[in-house]
Write an enzyme that holds these catalytic residues in place. Structure first.
Site, PDB file in Angstrom:
ATOM      1  N   CYS A 166      -4.199  -0.774   4.631  1.00  0.00           N
ATOM      2  CA  CYS A 166      -5.092   0.304   5.063  1.00  0.00           C
ATOM      3  C   CYS A 166      -4.868   1.544   4.213  1.00  0.00           C
ATOM      4  O   CYS A 166      -3.859   1.673   3.533  1.00  0.00           O
ATOM      5  CB  CYS A 166      -4.823   0.639   6.527  1.00  0.00           C
ATOM      6  SG  CYS A 166      -5.241  -0.722   7.630  1.00  0.00           S
ATOM      7  N   CYS A 167      -5.817   2.434   4.284  1.00  0.00           N
ATOM      8  CA  CYS A 167      -5.759   3.698   3.563  1.00  0.00           C
ATOM      9  C   CYS A 167      -4.432   4.393   3.885  1.00  0.00           C
ATOM     10  O   CYS A 167      -4.015   4.385   5.038  1.00  0.00           O
ATOM     11  CB  CYS A 167      -6.933   4.567   4.002  1.00  0.00           C
ATOM     12  SG  CYS A 167      -7.119   6.088   3.092  1.00  0.00           S
ATOM     13  N   PRO A 168      -3.741   4.903   2.926  1.00  0.00           N
ATOM     14  CA  PRO A 168      -4.124   5.178   1.541  1.00  0.00           C
ATOM     15  C   PRO A 168      -3.626   4.141   0.537  1.00  0.00           C
ATOM     16  O   PRO A 168      -3.736   4.363  -0.667  1.00  0.00           O
ATOM     17  CB  PRO A 168      -3.457   6.520   1.271  1.00  0.00           C
ATOM     18  CG  PRO A 168      -2.147   6.416   2.009  1.00  0.00           C
ATOM     19  CD  PRO A 168      -2.493   5.628   3.264  1.00  0.00           C
TER      20      PRO A 168
END
Length: 81
Positions: free
Chosen positions: A18-20
């Site tokens: 997932c981000c980042p």
């Protein structure tokens, strides 16, 4: 059909991250390429649909194309010259 100049010099798979993380890995990987080479980024993070094109715009790298297959996204980014 993928032109020879558009063939990836390197592929990174950030699936499940997932981000980042996808952006951090993309930024790290592009630094290892020569100008004009293409990086293929595989991601499953829906946020990458906005993040990768925006990052290309900010950094001057070219988003050659994006492919979407189910929940998997593939980005082909040419390192700026």
């Amino acid at each position: 059909m993928v032109e020879n100049r558009d063939k990836p010099a390197r592929t990174i798979d950030t699936s499940g991250q997932c981000c980042p993380v996808p952006m951090m890995e993309t930024n790290r990987a592009i630094k290892s390429l020569q100008p004009g080479e293409v990086l293929e980024v595989v991601a499953t993070d829906i946020g990458s649909k906005m993040d990768i094109p925006a990052w290309c715009g900010r950094t001057g790298h070219e988003l050659v194309r994006m492919e979407e297959e189910g929940k998997t996204f593939r980005y082909y980014v040419r390192k700026r010259r």
